[in-house]
Design an enzyme around this catalytic site. Structure first.
Site, PDB file in Angstrom:
ATOM      1  N   HIS A   1     -13.106 -18.009   2.714  1.00  0.00           N
ATOM      2  CA  HIS A   1     -12.312 -16.791   2.475  1.00  0.00           C
ATOM      3  C   HIS A   1     -12.951 -15.938   1.390  1.00  0.00           C
ATOM      4  O   HIS A   1     -13.521 -16.464   0.428  1.00  0.00           O
ATOM      5  CB  HIS A   1     -10.867 -17.144   2.091  1.00  0.00           C
ATOM      6  CG  HIS A   1     -10.736 -17.796   0.747  1.00  0.00           C
ATOM      7  ND1 HIS A   1     -10.323 -17.100  -0.368  1.00  0.00           N
ATOM      8  CD2 HIS A   1     -10.967 -19.066   0.328  1.00  0.00           C
ATOM      9  CE1 HIS A   1     -10.302 -17.919  -1.403  1.00  0.00           C
ATOM     10  NE2 HIS A   1     -10.690 -19.123  -1.012  1.00  0.00           N
TER      11      HIS A   1
ATOM     12  N   ASP B   1      -7.071 -22.958  -1.784  1.00  0.00           N
ATOM     13  CA  ASP B   1      -6.447 -21.738  -2.313  1.00  0.00           C
ATOM     14  C   ASP B   1      -5.018 -21.566  -1.767  1.00  0.00           C
ATOM     15  O   ASP B   1      -4.787 -21.629  -0.552  1.00  0.00           O
ATOM     16  CB  ASP B   1      -7.315 -20.529  -1.915  1.00  0.00           C
ATOM     17  CG  ASP B   1      -6.933 -19.284  -2.689  1.00  0.00           C
ATOM     18  OD1 ASP B   1      -5.774 -18.844  -2.575  1.00  0.00           O
ATOM     19  OD2 ASP B   1      -7.786 -18.747  -3.414  1.00  0.00           O
TER      20      ASP B   1
ATOM     21  N   ARG C   1      -3.220 -19.116  -1.275  1.00  0.00           N
ATOM     22  CA  ARG C   1      -2.918 -17.921  -0.483  1.00  0.00           C
ATOM     23  C   ARG C   1      -3.265 -18.069   0.997  1.00  0.00           C
ATOM     24  O   ARG C   1      -3.145 -17.103   1.768  1.00  0.00           O
ATOM     25  CB  ARG C   1      -3.661 -16.723  -1.078  1.00  0.00           C
ATOM     26  CG  ARG C   1      -3.222 -16.392  -2.493  1.00  0.00           C
ATOM     27  CD  ARG C   1      -4.191 -15.479  -3.192  1.00  0.00           C
ATOM     28  NE  ARG C   1      -5.476 -16.139  -3.456  1.00  0.00           N
ATOM     29  CZ  ARG C   1      -6.511 -15.562  -4.075  1.00  0.00           C
ATOM     30  NH1 ARG C   1      -6.402 -14.311  -4.479  1.00  0.00           N
ATOM     31  NH2 ARG C   1      -7.621 -16.229  -4.278  1.00  0.00           N
TER      32      ARG C   1
ATOM     33  N   CYS D   1     -13.075 -16.195  -2.897  1.00  0.00           N
ATOM     34  CA  CYS D   1     -12.982 -17.636  -3.183  1.00  0.00           C
ATOM     35  C   CYS D   1     -13.458 -17.923  -4.612  1.00  0.00           C
ATOM     36  O   CYS D   1     -14.612 -17.651  -4.956  1.00  0.00           O
ATOM     37  CB  CYS D   1     -13.806 -18.438  -2.176  1.00  0.00           C
ATOM     38  SG  CYS D   1     -13.642 -20.223  -2.401  1.00  0.00           S
TER      39      CYS D   1
ATOM     40  N   CYS E   1     -10.081 -23.845   2.403  1.00  0.00           N
ATOM     41  CA  CYS E   1     -10.034 -23.907   0.945  1.00  0.00           C
ATOM     42  C   CYS E   1      -8.612 -24.284   0.494  1.00  0.00           C
ATOM     43  O   CYS E   1      -7.634 -23.968   1.165  1.00  0.00           O
ATOM     44  CB  CYS E   1     -10.434 -22.563   0.351  1.00  0.00           C
ATOM     45  SG  CYS E   1     -10.531 -22.592  -1.454  1.00  0.00           S
TER      46      CYS E   1
HETATM   47 CO    CO Z   1     -11.406 -20.637  -2.145  1.00  0.00          CO
END
Ligand code: CO
Length: 212
Positions: free
Chosen positions: A98, A44, A46, A101, A42
């Site tokens: 994750h 993302d 993090r 998400c 992803c």
């Molecule tokens: Co995500």
């Protein structure tokens, strides 16, 4: 540009640190790459892929998009996969979802968020296909976590349904596609144990070849 000067400072320090560890790191990397793994994760912020795996530059071929999807008509995904398995000869493809998400959460809502809803349609398809098992989960949070896992597993299948992967197996080359989930709250990975390494593990409808 001036307002981003700190990023250039960071970069200079990072490069110096790397050179202290290995004076030849960048000159070696400039010669080429031989990553052993393809990571599909992803976008993302993090989840820095190399960092959570303890890998160095040159060791991981990375593709990231919202909600770690592999739509079977996406030219970007297909190009990354083909390059990784046919030219870099990676033997492991890792799809990593994750918990928490935002893309999966958005796909569970009866609401629109813009263009991204069309990208996230793939997750609604997974939700629809897995409705029966998801309906057996009472809590909304547990259902969300399970959809994160199921979405990841379905992307593993999408990858294995490509002619790219099936042609690699036809050549008797080793290739495994793994489904993992990362937990942002602990920093730990979980193996979903849905690894696919051969055409035998693919359902008949999605086999584009007959292998012996
Ligand atoms: Co995500």
């Amino acid at each position: 540009m001036k307002s981003l000067q700190h990023l250039f400072e960071n970069n200079r320090k990072w490069a110096q640190e790397k050179l202290k560890g290995n004076p030849k790191i960048f000159s070696d990397l400039a010669k080429g790459q031989q990553p052993k793994y393809l990571w599909i994760g992803c976008s993302d912020s993090r989840i820095p892929a190399e960092e959570i795996l303890g890998l160095n530059p040159g060791e991981l071929f990375v593709h990231r998009n919202i909600a770690n999807l592999f739509p079977h008509t996406d030219l970007n995904c297909l190009s990354v996969l083909e390059y990784a398995v046919n030219f870099l000869n990676v033997e492991h493809v890792i799809v990593c979802g994750h918990y928490g998400c935002g893309g999966v959460a958005a796909a569970m809502k009866k609401a629109q968020h813009g263009l991204v809803d069309n990208w996230l349609r793939t997750i609604r398809d997974v939700h629809s296909r897995e409705r029966e098992s998801l309906n057996q989960i009472a809590g909304q949070e547990e259902k969300y976590e399970r959809l994160v896992e199921l979405n990841t597993m379905h992307q593993v299948l999408n990858i294995c349904h490509t002619t790219i992967v099936q042609n690699v197996w036809a050549k008797k080359k080793k290739l495994s596609v793994h489904g993992w989930v990362y937990d942002i709250s602990t920093g730990l990975l979980k193996d979903l144990n849905c690894c696919i390494s051969s055409l035998d593990q693919v359902d008949d409808t999605h086999k584009s070849l007959k292998l012996h």
